[in-house]
Design an enzyme around this catalytic site. Structure first.
Site, short mmCIF file in Angstrom:
data_model
loop_
_atom_site.label_atom_id
_atom_site.label_comp_id
_atom_site.label_asym_id
_atom_site.label_seq_id
_atom_site.Cartn_x
_atom_site.Cartn_y
_atom_site.Cartn_z
N LEU A 45 29.82 12.77 13.14
CA LEU A 45 28.72 11.96 13.54
C LEU A 45 27.59 11.96 12.56
O LEU A 45 26.96 12.99 12.20
CB LEU A 45 28.31 12.41 15.00
CG LEU A 45 29.35 12.59 15.98
CD1 LEU A 45 29.12 13.27 17.24
CD2 LEU A 45 29.85 11.29 16.32
N HIS A 46 27.27 10.77 12.25
CA HIS A 46 26.03 10.72 11.39
C HIS A 46 25.43 9.42 11.48
O HIS A 46 24.36 9.31 10.97
CB HIS A 46 26.31 10.95 9.98
CG HIS A 46 26.83 9.88 9.15
ND1 HIS A 46 28.20 9.51 9.35
CD2 HIS A 46 26.31 9.11 8.37
CE1 HIS A 46 28.12 8.43 8.75
NE2 HIS A 46 27.29 7.97 8.02
N ARG A 47 25.76 8.33 12.13
CA ARG A 47 25.12 7.06 12.28
C ARG A 47 23.88 7.30 13.01
O ARG A 47 23.63 7.95 14.20
CB ARG A 47 25.85 6.04 13.26
CG ARG A 47 27.15 5.68 12.63
CD ARG A 47 26.98 4.48 11.88
NE ARG A 47 28.42 4.57 10.59
CZ ARG A 47 27.96 4.00 9.61
NH1 ARG A 47 27.11 3.77 8.94
NH2 ARG A 47 29.03 4.61 8.78
N ASP A 97 32.06 8.40 13.46
CA ASP A 97 31.45 7.20 13.51
C ASP A 97 31.27 6.76 12.13
O ASP A 97 30.54 5.62 11.56
CB ASP A 97 30.04 7.20 14.21
CG ASP A 97 29.23 8.17 13.57
OD1 ASP A 97 29.59 8.79 12.50
OD2 ASP A 97 28.16 8.46 14.25
#
Ligand code: UD1
Length: 369
Positions: A204-206, A284
């Site tokens: 997850l990094h958005r 993501d």
């Protein structure tokens, strides 16, 4: 023939490495590699150079982190003299990160033609910085290399001159195929204490998922649910790590979730080994949607949209949005063996770099080089 390639952020490296390798076979081509420095931690950059067998950059712009304007401006100022000094016949940029648009813009104003790898992808969501970068880069590029037919359709709809558009397939899959034998030797499973086929892999990094503590908290609650069923390997992107470290309740939530295997961001070969052997991937990321499709591993994408619809229509990807009430049942379905099977899309065949190199060389030849 002088061809200058630009890399900067993690998802660029695997798109540029195969093109560099392919053009190396053409004796008349001189290649220059520029690193903008958008990503700079060893595990976000150096390890990819090693894993992908890339040569050291000829120039490093040291742009580093900052707001969008700061980062983009720094790269533009720093790359201009490099482009003026080398005066390449073509500048090759990849993907949709800030490095992509920054260098494309400077090159275009110096009348240096730009070639864009991974052109034509769209979410139609202007709140994503990547959408802005993609659309603007495509508008000024002279050669547009698309990974899928939907990308061609997007470009046609935008009125791009289709003689500039080349459907070459997905160059990331070239890197993936070349690296798989070495990834099989990875010891990452032992290091993390998980069994092949017996864990979920999560990234997850958005900004839309991790920058707001409430949004991130919801997703961490999902991971807690899933980790009650299978171990969850969760390599933390530096952006995500910073958000967790800044918030005591998020930190505490991670610490008390049993079955969660937290690590720093992981290099290319180890990550490929983890992806190839995961029972389920939740992400993501853009690139991971493609890698899971190429590997036939079920992927749940925690976003409302995707610029890579072919991974949903043909591949193993399912868009599940960001609501835990959707994500958890979808994850259980996959864990119970009812995940999507999928097929590999057209021209994701490991030979995209060959096709790109051919177009680039022809372009230079036609200009009398
Ligand atoms: C960038 C791309 C995104 C891509 C992602 C992959 C843009 C607009 N976004 O997002 O499309 O999916 O890379 O990783 O270009 N940081 C470090 N070390 C590093 C790099 C970053 O600690 O080596 C931290 C910094 O605190 C920085 C933050 O991560 O402020 C975000 O980095 P940045 O490059 O701005 O965006 P990403 O979220 O990595």
């Amino acid at each position: 023939m002088k061809i200058l390639h630009v890399v900067g952020a993690r998802p660029n490296f695997m798109k540029v490495a195969p093109v560099l390798a392919e053009l190396k076979k053409v004796p008349r081509v001189e290649q220059i590699l520029v690193h903008t420095g958008q990503h700079y931690d060893p595990n976000m950059s150096d390890v990819f150079f090693q894993d992908l067998g890339m040569p050291a950059p000829d120039a490093h712009l040291g742009a580093g982190s900052g707001t969008h304007a700061q980062q983009t401006a720094k790269m533009m100022v720093e790359v201009e003299p490099v482009l003026m000094r080398h005066r390449p016949d073509v500048v090759v940029v990849a993907g949709d990160v800030n490095s992509t648009i920054a260098v494309a813009l400077v090159a275009t104003k110096l009348w240096i033609p730009v070639a864009h790898i991974e052109s034509g992808l769209r979410t139609f969501d202007w709140r994503m910085p990547e959408e802005v970068n993609r659309v603007l880069t495509d508008r000024i590029a002279e050669m547009l290399f698309t990974p899928s037919r939907d990308a061609d359709e997007n470009l046609q709809r935008e009125g791009i001159d289709m003689s500039r558009v080349h459907f070459v397939g997905n160059v990331m899959i070239d890197s993936l195929q070349a690296a798989l034998p070495r990834a099989r030797e990875s010891r990452i499973h032992e290091r993390l204490g998980v069994h092949k086929g017996g864990y979920a892999l999560v990234t997850l990094h958005r900004p839309s998922n991790v920058d707001e503590p409430a949004a991130l908290e919801k997703l961490l609650a999902v991971l807690a649910e899933i980790s009650g069923r299978v171990p969850v390997v969760f390599p933390l992107h530096p952006r995500t790590r910073a958000r967790v470290e800044a918030d005591a309740s998020l930190r505490e939530r991670l610490e008390r979730t049993r079955g969660l295997k937290l690590t720093d961001a992981i290099g290319y070969l180890d990550f490929l080994a983890l992806t190839a052997n995961a029972r389920l991937v939740i992400t993501d990321s853009g690139g991971i949607q493609e890698e899971t499709t190429a590997l036939g591993v079920p992927c749940l994408t925690v976003r409302k949209n995707t610029e890579r619809p072919v991974t949903v229509e043909i591949g193993t990807n399912t868009l599940v949005g960001t609501d835990p009430a959707q994500i958890v049942p979808a994850a259980i379905e996959v864990l119970e063996g009812r995940g999507k099977k999928g097929r590999v899309p057209e021209l994701w065949d490991g030979r995209a770099a060959e096709r790109i190199a051919r177009v680039l060389v022809r372009f230079c030849e036609e200009r009398g080089r």
